[in-house]
Design a protein around this motif. Structure first.
Motif, short mmCIF file in Angstrom:
data_model
loop_
_atom_site.label_atom_id
_atom_site.label_comp_id
_atom_site.label_asym_id
_atom_site.label_seq_id
_atom_site.Cartn_x
_atom_site.Cartn_y
_atom_site.Cartn_z
N UNK A 290 0.83 -1.20 0.00
CA UNK A 290 0.00 0.00 0.00
C UNK A 290 0.86 1.25 0.00
N UNK A 291 1.99 1.20 0.66
CA UNK A 291 2.89 2.34 0.72
C UNK A 291 3.50 2.61 -0.65
N UNK A 292 3.90 1.57 -1.34
CA UNK A 292 4.43 1.72 -2.70
C UNK A 292 3.37 2.33 -3.61
N UNK A 293 2.13 1.90 -3.47
CA UNK A 293 1.03 2.46 -4.27
C UNK A 293 0.85 3.95 -3.96
N UNK A 294 0.89 4.32 -2.70
CA UNK A 294 0.76 5.73 -2.31
C UNK A 294 1.90 6.56 -2.90
N UNK A 295 3.12 6.01 -2.89
CA UNK A 295 4.27 6.73 -3.42
C UNK A 295 4.10 7.00 -4.91
N UNK A 296 3.63 6.00 -5.66
CA UNK A 296 3.40 6.18 -7.10
C UNK A 296 2.31 7.22 -7.32
#
Length: 442
Positions: A290-296
């Protein structure tokens, strides 16, 4: 056996017994046919008979015969090919297989001056060079070789930036080496440890190529020997080390993924969001997907918002996750000893590789939808996960070091099974990127 076609020498032909009228017809009938044939051909050319729709529909699309007409010319026949309809149905470069290629790479790793030492497998003494002679063959189309002159033509007077982790740098150096075969790149800027921020200029076409070290795309504090043994990420704030230069960029290639596997604490809105692999920190474990998705999301939202506000266009690629090929743990003598690609069906995109790829694809599609009202913004996933997964032979392995076995076999030699040899499979990423740019420009 009796010859039914021609009368034999000394034998009376059965035609002699026929009437004169029949003989006359047989003699002149072929000449009648010869006279009628050009008349029929003339009639068909200018007034062709229509093909029944049901017959045409039964033909494969690539072999269909299509009737075309013009007010200034008579109807004519043309064949519809996949190449001619490329703009209607872009090639799916994701699906395909690796096939032998006698031509080999465009450049020689021993003379390309921009390759990081750890990926210069040839100069480091890798003895097997078979990994250089493969090309990616998409299932339903062809992938042309990279043409540096075409790239320069399409991107003259433009600034291209590679933003992300070491895979972004790896892809950048591949592009520089291929472009250097026709024009000399001049290093005009360098900064940061290990030259993490660099810029080259190709004076021949006024093309600028930059690399920005930003392994999370958002603002982050990397772990260090003197500080905490974990990364700190602020998922709602873009990394301004590249974000502040957006006004000067015409194309951005984003690349990230591997750094999200490391221990980290995440922040959002000024508060701790959670952590990944952080025993002893008394924080909530939330994983990294979820964090990687937020970063993108934050990176794409920032690009779209700032470019839309300025009225400038930009092309954006997000390179999907590139799988590693360690056999064993990467930090416990893991290696990647294979010397040939996997065959089709031998290895599947699954687990973490599939999940991280899906996040990239989904977020680019969502960004496309949200940016439709803004002109000049083009976004695409550079989907390289499968073609990269199929190439366990393309990594430096022990040849991340120069001649690692010069003194005989060692008990433990560290291997690099994440990055790619140059030349190597990563050149294909830029091949595909060029084809997408060509489609955009056309």
């Amino acid at each position: 056996m009796r010859n039914l076609c021609l009368p034999q020498m000394g034998v009376t032909s059965p035609l002699k017994a026929q009437t004169h009228s029949r003989s006359f017809t047989a003699k002149f009938f072929p000449y009648v046919l010869y006279a009628l044939f050009p008349i029929a051909l003339f009639r068909f050319y200018f007034h062709p008979f229509p093909f029944p729709l049901s017959t045409t529909d039964q033909l494969p699309h690539s072999n269909r015969i299509i009737l075309t007409s013009s007010s200034s010319s008579p109807s004519s026949l043309s064949f519809s090919t996949e190449e001619e309809t490329a703009n209607e149905a872009p090639c799916n470069y994701t699906d395909g297989r690796w096939v032998h290629d006698k031509m080999g790479p465009l450049y020689n790793g021993t003379i390309c001056g921009t390759i990081k030492d750890g990926q210069n497998c040839i100069s480091h003494g890798r003895p097997d060079l078979g990994y250089l002679y493969w090309r990616w063959q998409p299932s339903q189309c062809d992938l042309p070789r990279f043409d540096p002159n075409t790239f320069f033509h399409l991107l003259s007077n433009k600034h291209i930036a590679f933003v992300g982790d070491s895979m972004a740098r790896n892809q950048l150096e591949s592009l520089l080496c291929m472009l250097a075969t026709v024009s000399n790149p001049n290093l005009v800027y360098t900064n940061g440890e290990d030259n993490k921020f660099r810029r080259w200029h190709f004076a021949s076409h006024n093309v600028t190529v930059s690399v920005y070290w930003s392994p999370f795309l958002v603002r982050g504090v990397e772990k260090s020997k003197t500080g905490p043994d974990h990364n700190e990420l602020y998922v709602d704030v873009v990394d301004e080390r590249w974000g502040s230069d957006l006004d000067h960029l015409d194309m951005v290639v984003l690349s990230m993924g591997h750094w999200f596997l490391h221990p980290a604490v995440y922040y959002e809105g000024g508060s701790v969001l959670g952590c990944h692999y952080c025993p002893g920190l008394n924080q909530t474990e939330i994983g990294f997907y979820d964090v990687m998705r937020k970063a993108i999301k934050t990176a794409l939202r920032t690009i779209i918002g700032r470019k839309a506000a300025s009225g400038d266009g930009i092309d954006v690629f997000l390179t999907s996750f590139s799988p590693s090929h360690f056999q064993g743990e990467w930090d416990k003598a893991g290696a990647c000893p294979k010397t040939e690609p996997y065959r089709e069906g031998e290895k599947m995109v699954e687990g973490m590789d599939a999940d991280m790829r899906s996040i990239a694809v989904e977020e680019i599609e969502a960004a496309k939808a949200s940016s439709k009202q803004f002109g000049g913004l083009r976004l695409e996933t550079l989907d390289v996960t499968k073609l990269s997964l199929m190439r366990p032979d393309g990594h430096p392995g022990p040849y991340m070091y120069q001649f690692p076995f010069a003194n005989g076999l060692q008990e433990h030699v560290q291997n690099d099974c994440v990055h790619w040899c140059l030349p190597g499979p990563i050149d294909t990423w830029n091949q595909i990127m060029l084809q997408v740019i060509k489609r955009w420009r056309s």
